[in-house]
Design a protein around this motif. Structure first.
Motif, PDB file in Angstrom:
ATOM      1  N   ALA A   1       0.596  -1.087  -0.019  1.00 43.95           N
ATOM      2  CA  ALA A   1      -0.026   0.031  -0.059  1.00 43.95           C
ATOM      3  C   ALA A   1       0.898   1.113  -0.045  1.00 43.95           C
ATOM      4  CB  ALA A   1      -0.967   0.102   1.100  1.00 43.95           C
ATOM      5  N   LEU A   2       1.805   1.223   0.862  1.00 46.20           N
ATOM      6  CA  LEU A   2       2.962   2.461   0.999  1.00 46.20           C
ATOM      7  C   LEU A   2       3.384   2.579  -0.542  1.00 46.20           C
ATOM      8  CD1 LEU A   2       4.275   4.510   2.354  1.00 46.20           C
ATOM      9  CD2 LEU A   2       6.107   2.837   2.909  1.00 46.20           C
ATOM     10  N   ALA A   3       3.898   1.688  -1.218  1.00 50.10           N
ATOM     11  CA  ALA A   3       4.476   1.620  -2.680  1.00 50.10           C
ATOM     12  C   ALA A   3       3.416   2.354  -3.402  1.00 50.10           C
ATOM     13  CB  ALA A   3       4.908   0.239  -3.127  1.00 50.10           C
ATOM     14  N   ASP A   4       2.209   1.811  -3.312  1.00 45.98           N
ATOM     15  CA  ASP A   4       1.180   2.511  -4.281  1.00 45.98           C
ATOM     16  C   ASP A   4       1.099   3.791  -4.095  1.00 45.98           C
ATOM     17  OD1 ASP A   4      -1.195   2.005  -6.094  1.00 45.98           O
ATOM     18  OD2 ASP A   4      -2.051   3.182  -4.252  1.00 45.98           O
ATOM     19  N   LEU A   5       0.926   4.257  -2.909  1.00 48.75           N
ATOM     20  CA  LEU A   5       0.704   5.726  -2.538  1.00 48.75           C
ATOM     21  C   LEU A   5       1.824   6.424  -2.874  1.00 48.75           C
ATOM     22  CD1 LEU A   5      -0.445   8.203  -0.853  1.00 48.75           C
ATOM     23  CD2 LEU A   5       0.624   7.497   1.364  1.00 48.75           C
ATOM     24  N   ILE A   6       3.175   5.974  -2.654  1.00 49.75           N
ATOM     25  CA  ILE A   6       4.471   6.878  -3.090  1.00 49.75           C
ATOM     26  C   ILE A   6       4.451   6.729  -4.791  1.00 49.75           C
ATOM     27  CG2 ILE A   6       6.783   6.618  -3.326  1.00 49.75           C
ATOM     28  CD1 ILE A   6       6.867   5.575  -0.385  1.00 49.75           C
ATOM     29  N   GLY A   7       3.875   5.731  -5.143  1.00 55.75           N
ATOM     30  CA  GLY A   7       3.889   5.751  -6.743  1.00 55.75           C
ATOM     31  C   GLY A   7       2.947   7.183  -7.266  1.00 55.75           C
ATOM     32  N   ASN A   8       1.738   6.964  -6.584  1.00 52.98           N
ATOM     33  CA  ASN A   8       0.947   8.085  -7.087  1.00 52.98           C
ATOM     34  C   ASN A   8       1.422   9.379  -6.608  1.00 52.98           C
ATOM     35  OD1 ASN A   8      -1.015   6.173  -7.609  1.00 52.98           O
ATOM     36  ND2 ASN A   8      -2.405   6.589  -5.649  1.00 52.98           N
ATOM     37  N   LEU A   9       2.127   9.662  -5.605  1.00 52.33           N
ATOM     38  CA  LEU A   9       2.516  10.939  -5.346  1.00 52.33           C
ATOM     39  C   LEU A   9       3.601  11.398  -6.135  1.00 52.33           C
ATOM     40  CD1 LEU A   9       2.741  10.684  -1.330  1.00 52.33           C
ATOM     41  CD2 LEU A   9       1.174  12.073  -2.704  1.00 52.33           C
ATOM     42  N   ARG A  10       4.518  10.533  -6.709  1.00 54.13           N
ATOM     43  CA  ARG A  10       5.668  10.391  -7.533  1.00 54.13           C
ATOM     44  C   ARG A  10       5.304  10.970  -8.860  1.00 54.13           C
ATOM     45  NH1 ARG A  10      10.755   9.541  -6.827  1.00 54.13           N
ATOM     46  NH2 ARG A  10      11.425   8.017  -4.942  1.00 54.13           N
ATOM     47  N   THR A  11       3.970  10.319  -9.442  1.00 50.66           N
ATOM     48  CA  THR A  11       3.384  10.752 -10.719  1.00 50.66           C
ATOM     49  C   THR A  11       2.692  12.166 -10.682  1.00 50.66           C
ATOM     50  OG1 THR A  11       2.653   8.645 -10.997  1.00 50.66           O
ATOM     51  CG2 THR A  11       1.454   9.922 -11.984  1.00 50.66           C
ATOM     52  N   ALA A  12       2.334  12.516  -9.502  1.00 50.99           N
ATOM     53  CA  ALA A  12       1.626  13.853  -9.342  1.00 50.99           C
ATOM     54  C   ALA A  12       2.783  15.044  -9.345  1.00 50.99           C
ATOM     55  CB  ALA A  12       0.964  13.988  -8.070  1.00 50.99           C
ATOM     56  N   VAL A  13       3.914  14.889  -8.705  1.00 54.90           N
ATOM     57  CA  VAL A  13       5.082  15.639  -8.510  1.00 54.90           C
ATOM     58  C   VAL A  13       5.565  15.781 -10.114  1.00 54.90           C
ATOM     59  CG1 VAL A  13       7.598  16.228  -7.912  1.00 54.90           C
ATOM     60  CG2 VAL A  13       5.575  15.307  -6.278  1.00 54.90           C
ATOM     61  N   ALA A  14       5.771  14.628 -10.674  1.00 57.35           N
ATOM     62  CA  ALA A  14       6.596  14.460 -11.951  1.00 57.35           C
ATOM     63  C   ALA A  14       5.532  15.238 -13.219  1.00 57.35           C
ATOM     64  CB  ALA A  14       6.847  13.036 -12.653  1.00 57.35           C
ATOM     65  N   MET A  15       4.386  15.209 -12.842  1.00 56.24           N
ATOM     66  CA  MET A  15       3.345  15.702 -13.925  1.00 56.24           C
ATOM     67  C   MET A  15       3.245  17.108 -13.832  1.00 56.24           C
ATOM     68  SD  MET A  15       0.393  12.802 -14.246  1.00 56.24           S
ATOM     69  CE  MET A  15      -0.606  13.541 -15.745  1.00 56.24           C
ATOM     70  N   THR A  16       3.344  17.895 -12.627  1.00 59.85           N
ATOM     71  CA  THR A  16       3.377  19.207 -12.407  1.00 59.85           C
ATOM     72  C   THR A  16       4.575  19.757 -12.421  1.00 59.85           C
ATOM     73  OG1 THR A  16       3.360  18.683 -10.060  1.00 59.85           O
ATOM     74  CG2 THR A  16       1.175  18.895 -11.110  1.00 59.85           C
ATOM     75  N   SER A  17       5.746  19.179 -12.316  1.00 63.01           N
ATOM     76  CA  SER A  17       7.026  19.807 -11.964  1.00 63.01           C
ATOM     77  C   SER A  17       7.478  20.718 -13.515  1.00 63.01           C
ATOM     78  CB  SER A  17       8.189  18.890 -12.028  1.00 63.01           C
ATOM     79  OG  SER A  17       8.365  17.733 -12.932  1.00 63.01           O
ATOM     80  N   ALA A  18       7.175  20.291 -14.461  1.00 65.41           N
ATOM     81  CA  ALA A  18       7.301  21.124 -15.683  1.00 65.41           C
ATOM     82  C   ALA A  18       6.580  22.597 -15.787  1.00 65.41           C
ATOM     83  CB  ALA A  18       6.826  20.224 -16.975  1.00 65.41           C
ATOM     84  N   GLY A  19       5.525  22.524 -15.127  1.00 62.25           N
ATOM     85  CA  GLY A  19       4.933  23.974 -14.985  1.00 62.25           C
ATOM     86  C   GLY A  19       5.069  24.657 -13.801  1.00 62.25           C
ATOM     87  N   LEU A  20       6.030  24.268 -13.043  1.00 62.30           N
ATOM     88  CA  LEU A  20       6.456  25.128 -12.036  1.00 62.30           C
ATOM     89  C   LEU A  20       7.893  25.799 -11.953  1.00 62.30           C
ATOM     90  CD1 LEU A  20       5.901  22.274  -8.807  1.00 62.30           C
ATOM     91  CD2 LEU A  20       4.314  24.354  -9.770  1.00 62.30           C
TER      92      LEU A  20
END
Length: 208
Positions: free
Chosen positions: A188-207
């Motif tokens: 479950a922790l790996a799943d959560l971290i994967g989701n958070l990594r995706t969120a950060v990666a998808m928004t980082s280009a616009g920051l």
């Protein structure tokens, strides 16, 4: 001649202890909300479960729904701290590295059942959304300081809104899918971290 003395009683709580009491109340409230629903839960019950008086509960929180706010705000506080530590020359993903390596600091597994309740309990949903809404200015200030921009510049505010929405969606997606209390914690922790990594990666280009 008499000497004035302070009122007898226990010494005032330290800030650290006050935070601990708030967290104890939050955990007690969640357990009761999950077990019997928000409507059936009273401030007196929350106090007894947390080992404090109802008066203490209301001293710390204006409503029973707001008792859960420390659990909601814990992750947001960590994000704001990571943004403040984000150094020039490092990617946003690198700025968040510490969050992925110290799993005891991640609150997502603790609030999964609570987040699922926000789908049916409007009061809890309001607290969740308000917590995120109030987080955006902190995110924006950190981004503005890093980029050397004035506080009223629109770009940090837009970037903060993007990151905030992405992280909220990631945590909600994890919570809504992880419904089995007996599921493997590491998985479950790996799943959560994967989701958070995706969120950060998808928004980082616009920051900034």
């Amino acid at each position: 001649m008499t000497t004035a003395r302070g009122r007898p009683g226990r010494p005032p709580l330290t800030e650290e202890r006050r935070a601990a009491v708030r967290l104890e109340i939050a955990h007690a409230a969640v357990e009761l909300f999950v077990a019997q629903g928000v409507t059936a839960t009273t401030g007196e019950q929350i106090g007894r479960a947390a080992g404090v008086s109802a008066r203490t509960v209301w001293r710390y929180f204006p409503t029973k729904e707001s008792c859960v706010r420390p659990l909601f705000s814990a992750g947001i506080d960590m994000v704001a701290a990571a943004l403040r530590r984000w150094q020039p020359g490092r990617s946003l993903e690198q700025a968040f590295d510490d969050l992925w390596t110290v799993d005891s600091r991640l609150p997502g597994l603790d609030i999964g059942a609570l987040l699922r309740l926000t789908r049916t309990e409007p009061g809890l949903r309001a607290v969740w959304l308000q917590t995120h809404d109030e987080a955006e200015p902190a995110f924006a200030r950190a981004l503005a300081e890093r980029a050397g921009l004035p506080p009223d510049d629109a770009r940090p505010a837009i970037g903060a809104a993007m990151l905030n929405a992405a992280l909220r969606a990631a945590v909600e997606h994890h919570a809504y899918r992880t419904t089995d209390p007996g599921s493997d914690r590491e998985e479950a922790l790996a799943d959560l971290i994967g989701n958070l990594r995706t969120a950060v990666a998808m928004t980082s280009a616009g920051l900034l």
